[in-house]
Design a protein around this motif. Sequence first.
Motif, mmCIF file in Angstrom:
data_model
loop_
_atom_site.group_PDB
_atom_site.id
_atom_site.type_symbol
_atom_site.label_atom_id
_atom_site.label_comp_id
_atom_site.label_asym_id
_atom_site.label_seq_id
_atom_site.Cartn_x
_atom_site.Cartn_y
_atom_site.Cartn_z
ATOM 1 N N SER A 1 46.460 50.657 38.018
ATOM 2 C CA SER A 1 45.900 49.695 38.968
ATOM 3 C C SER A 1 44.701 50.281 39.696
ATOM 4 N N THR B 1 43.381 41.481 43.346
ATOM 5 C CA THR B 1 44.228 40.659 44.216
ATOM 6 C C THR B 1 45.462 41.434 44.660
ATOM 7 N N LEU C 1 41.240 41.443 33.290
ATOM 8 C CA LEU C 1 42.402 41.834 34.088
ATOM 9 C C LEU C 1 42.013 42.182 35.524
ATOM 10 N N VAL D 1 43.063 40.126 38.769
ATOM 11 C CA VAL D 1 44.491 40.234 39.085
ATOM 12 C C VAL D 1 44.759 41.536 39.827
#
Length: 132
Positions: A39, A109, A103, A106
Amino acid sequence: MSTRTAAERRAEAGAAYNAYVAECPARQLLDRIGDKWVSLAINALADGSLRYSELNQRLAGVSQKMLTQTLRNLERDGLVTRTVLPEVPIRVEYRLTPLGEDLLPVMRTIKGWAEQHMDRVLAARAAYDATR
């Protein structure tokens, strides 16, 4: 009418990309993108390519081994490209692929949500821990 075994039913469900089935490839991908270093790496690459050392500095606390492993996995999954530039010394840059860029919203967020709601999460933890 033939009867299917549980293993056959699981294999069919996995082929339909049902992430609730343990063998499903989509579940494996969710495991990968759920990793904190994945991430953070994807978010770090949002503004363009970065060298390994720049990523290492930006991702505070990541070991070299973990960053290397994370980048290799992202490259394998088609989310990041690794480019070796013919310079002395050799320069390696990492960049999101179009799939990785898809991606990115996402991941942004989720990162934003975590940063925005951290005070509430910490308060909930404290309240929970006070009752235990």
